[in-house]
Design a protein around this motif. Sequence first.
Motif, PDB file in Angstrom:
ATOM      1  N   LYS A 168      -7.135  -6.542 -16.903  1.00 21.32           N
ATOM      2  CA  LYS A 168      -7.142  -6.726 -15.454  1.00 21.32           C
ATOM      3  C   LYS A 168      -6.998  -8.205 -15.118  1.00 21.32           C
ATOM      4  CE  LYS A 168     -10.095  -5.948 -11.399  1.00 21.32           C
ATOM      5  NZ  LYS A 168     -11.365  -5.373 -10.903  1.00 21.32           N
ATOM      6  N   VAL A 169      -6.056  -8.525 -14.226  1.00 26.33           N
ATOM      7  CA  VAL A 169      -5.797  -9.914 -13.865  1.00 26.33           C
ATOM      8  C   VAL A 169      -6.412 -10.248 -12.508  1.00 26.33           C
ATOM      9  CG1 VAL A 169      -4.020 -11.648 -13.447  1.00 26.33           C
ATOM     10  CG2 VAL A 169      -3.674  -9.926 -15.216  1.00 26.33           C
ATOM     11  N   GLU A 170      -5.989  -9.541 -11.469  1.00 20.66           N
ATOM     12  CA  GLU A 170      -6.482  -9.817 -10.130  1.00 20.66           C
ATOM     13  C   GLU A 170      -6.018  -8.698  -9.204  1.00 20.66           C
ATOM     14  OE1 GLU A 170      -4.711 -13.341  -8.587  1.00 20.66           O
ATOM     15  OE2 GLU A 170      -2.655 -12.638  -8.874  1.00 20.66           O
ATOM     16  N   MET A 171      -6.445  -8.801  -7.942  1.00 19.92           N
ATOM     17  CA  MET A 171      -5.949  -7.896  -6.910  1.00 19.92           C
ATOM     18  C   MET A 171      -5.082  -8.679  -5.934  1.00 19.92           C
ATOM     19  SD  MET A 171      -8.699  -4.982  -5.869  1.00 19.92           S
ATOM     20  CE  MET A 171      -7.352  -4.112  -5.037  1.00 19.92           C
ATOM     21  N   THR A 172      -4.085  -7.998  -5.373  1.00 15.92           N
ATOM     22  CA  THR A 172      -3.204  -8.602  -4.388  1.00 15.92           C
ATOM     23  C   THR A 172      -2.677  -7.492  -3.484  1.00 15.92           C
ATOM     24  OG1 THR A 172      -1.275 -10.031  -4.071  1.00 15.92           O
ATOM     25  CG2 THR A 172      -1.188  -8.459  -5.883  1.00 15.92           C
ATOM     26  N   GLN A 173      -1.683  -7.802  -2.695  1.00 17.74           N
ATOM     27  CA  GLN A 173      -1.094  -6.803  -1.826  1.00 17.74           C
ATOM     28  C   GLN A 173       0.409  -7.018  -1.755  1.00 17.74           C
ATOM     29  OE1 GLN A 173      -3.260  -7.478   1.790  1.00 17.74           O
ATOM     30  NE2 GLN A 173      -2.075  -9.286   2.356  1.00 17.74           N
ATOM     31  N   ILE A 174       1.129  -5.917  -1.582  1.00 15.49           N
ATOM     32  CA  ILE A 174       2.580  -5.966  -1.502  1.00 15.49           C
ATOM     33  C   ILE A 174       3.020  -5.141  -0.304  1.00 15.49           C
ATOM     34  CG2 ILE A 174       2.971  -6.348  -3.974  1.00 15.49           C
ATOM     35  CD1 ILE A 174       3.443  -3.371  -4.245  1.00 15.49           C
ATOM     36  N   PHE A 175       4.273  -5.314   0.065  1.00 16.56           N
ATOM     37  CA  PHE A 175       4.832  -4.587   1.197  1.00 16.56           C
ATOM     38  C   PHE A 175       5.994  -3.719   0.718  1.00 16.56           C
ATOM     39  CE2 PHE A 175       2.683  -8.065   3.272  1.00 16.56           C
ATOM     40  CZ  PHE A 175       2.176  -7.496   4.427  1.00 16.56           C
ATOM     41  N   THR A 176       6.107  -2.544   1.317  1.00 17.73           N
ATOM     42  CA  THR A 176       7.251  -1.687   1.050  1.00 17.73           C
ATOM     43  C   THR A 176       8.336  -1.960   2.077  1.00 17.73           C
ATOM     44  OG1 THR A 176       6.305   0.085   2.417  1.00 17.73           O
ATOM     45  CG2 THR A 176       5.765   0.083   0.065  1.00 17.73           C
ATOM     46  N   GLU A 177       9.509  -1.400   1.829  1.00 17.49           N
ATOM     47  CA  GLU A 177      10.624  -1.652   2.726  1.00 17.49           C
ATOM     48  C   GLU A 177      10.402  -1.061   4.113  1.00 17.49           C
ATOM     49  OE1 GLU A 177      14.188  -0.302   0.907  1.00 17.49           O
ATOM     50  OE2 GLU A 177      14.304  -1.994  -0.506  1.00 17.49           O
ATOM     51  N   ASP A 178       9.568  -0.007   4.214  1.00 21.17           N
ATOM     52  CA  ASP A 178       9.289   0.577   5.525  1.00 21.17           C
ATOM     53  C   ASP A 178       8.111  -0.084   6.227  1.00 21.17           C
ATOM     54  OD1 ASP A 178       7.408   1.464   3.781  1.00 21.17           O
ATOM     55  OD2 ASP A 178       7.594   3.588   4.270  1.00 21.17           O
ATOM     56  N   GLY A 179       7.602  -1.217   5.680  1.00 22.77           N
ATOM     57  CA  GLY A 179       6.592  -1.996   6.370  1.00 22.77           C
ATOM     58  C   GLY A 179       5.161  -1.660   6.014  1.00 22.77           C
ATOM     59  N   ARG A 180       4.900  -0.788   5.041  1.00 24.04           N
ATOM     60  CA  ARG A 180       3.532  -0.444   4.662  1.00 24.04           C
ATOM     61  C   ARG A 180       2.951  -1.516   3.745  1.00 24.04           C
ATOM     62  NH1 ARG A 180       2.747   3.393   1.474  1.00 24.04           N
ATOM     63  NH2 ARG A 180       4.887   3.741   0.755  1.00 24.04           N
ATOM     64  N   LEU A 181       1.685  -1.852   3.950  1.00 19.42           N
ATOM     65  CA  LEU A 181       0.972  -2.783   3.088  1.00 19.42           C
ATOM     66  C   LEU A 181       0.193  -1.977   2.051  1.00 19.42           C
ATOM     67  CD1 LEU A 181      -0.904  -5.970   4.036  1.00 19.42           C
ATOM     68  CD2 LEU A 181      -2.060  -4.282   2.638  1.00 19.42           C
ATOM     69  N   VAL A 182       0.378  -2.296   0.779  1.00 19.64           N
ATOM     70  CA  VAL A 182      -0.253  -1.557  -0.308  1.00 19.64           C
ATOM     71  C   VAL A 182      -1.136  -2.504  -1.109  1.00 19.64           C
ATOM     72  CG1 VAL A 182       0.138  -0.098  -2.328  1.00 19.64           C
ATOM     73  CG2 VAL A 182       1.765  -0.049  -0.433  1.00 19.64           C
TER      74      VAL A 182
END
Length: 260
Positions: free
Chosen positions: A8-22
């Motif tokens: 385990k390295v860290e937590m972060t967040q990404i975005f999908t092309e339809d604008g959802r934050l994951v």
Amino acid sequence: MKGILGRKVEMTQIFTEDGRLVPVTVVEVLPNTVLQVKTLEKDGYVATQLGVQDKRANLVNKPETGHFKKATSAPKRYVKEIRNMEGFEFGTQVTADQIFVSGEFVDVTGISKGKGFQGSIVRHNYSRGPMGHGSGYHRGVGSMGAIINRIFKSKKMPGHMGHAKTTIQNLEVILVDAANNLMLIKGSIPGPKNQFVQVKQNVKGLKALEAAKLLSRKATIVEETPVVEAAPVVEAPIVEETSNVEEKPVVEESTTEVAE
């Protein structure tokens, strides 16, 4: 069953092309070495032993040194068996993209964060008593049960909390980055940063979803620069310099003859 070992390295967040934050957890999955292949005929069960991340040879005793030497591998820091995993040869390397693809559901097992000695309210989510001064009971354990001069087994009481083997089930694999040896898993997984974890196929048999289309930060949009025509050169009119001295008007002499 299939699985792989990671860190385990860290937590972060990404975005999908339809604008959802994951929200995702970044797991570093270096190539795992197959240290042992167990079969039903020889060992009584089917399993594949994997090892990841090298460590110094002086930290390994002689029996472990011989075990790693058979697989022609350097000593590994984290070694675990994946039950019912087969199809991999002894001494080969296993990478994350050979095991999982984006959209799959996995179970992640690790050692949870240690929280030290905690009371029954924090450890077992007990309710506290009234906090008024007249109350004689605030944050106590409560009844110990029948009076037989002993405590029954499994009685929930204060004690050591955390630092236990924990499994989080049905987490979605968002991305498998084979080039950087990374996996992005949706949600949180057990343990602190740099904790080793096991990523295994989910036991509840959930079907994989369609891989999420992620918004790439490196994508660049090339726009055509408009061509601006040069403005025509307008010649400035030549202005003659004028002196500041005012010219006095010339008074002509009268030529009228005076009659005698």
